[in-house]
Enzyme design. Sequence first.
Site: not given
Length: 171
Positions: A65, A150
């Site tokens: 990520c 997020y």
Amino acid sequence: MLGQETNGAGGIFKAFRTIEAYKGIIKDMKDLCPNAWLINFTNPAGIVTEAIANELHWKKVIGLCNIPIGQKKLAAQILGQSEGDLSTRHIGLNHFHEVWDKYGENRTQVVLETLYGDLRDETPEAVKNITNLEFPIQLLRTIGMLPCDYHRYYFFGTRNVRGCFGTVSSG
């Protein structure tokens, strides 16, 4: 319902499509390169990587990520230090994190206050595909860690759904 690439209904359906695509890739890897490592850079990274290892039985898999890299770069900028002088610790599926300097001092609170609290000059820029909403500083102080972009989908789902259509509320 939230339909983003890592969270909510959008995330789970993206995971289903990506895992299905990996079935053929894993079959080919088992036949052609059984000792190779698979590097997964798809979202939702955690779900897909876990499925590759546990359901598709490919144990040589690494999930990547880019959020942690961006968080470290931003912390270095805020603290006026090089990235090499900092270490970060990421906690949880969607990366709450802490920042430590080369002397072993936890600098999380300074970064947190600079981005969201009393030392803030402006709202931090979110990842490009995420509507920029502010986190309440008291929530972050209570958690004691820095959020990733997020997390706004977990804490402010309704606001983000409306934000997709250009009508972000302040509540």
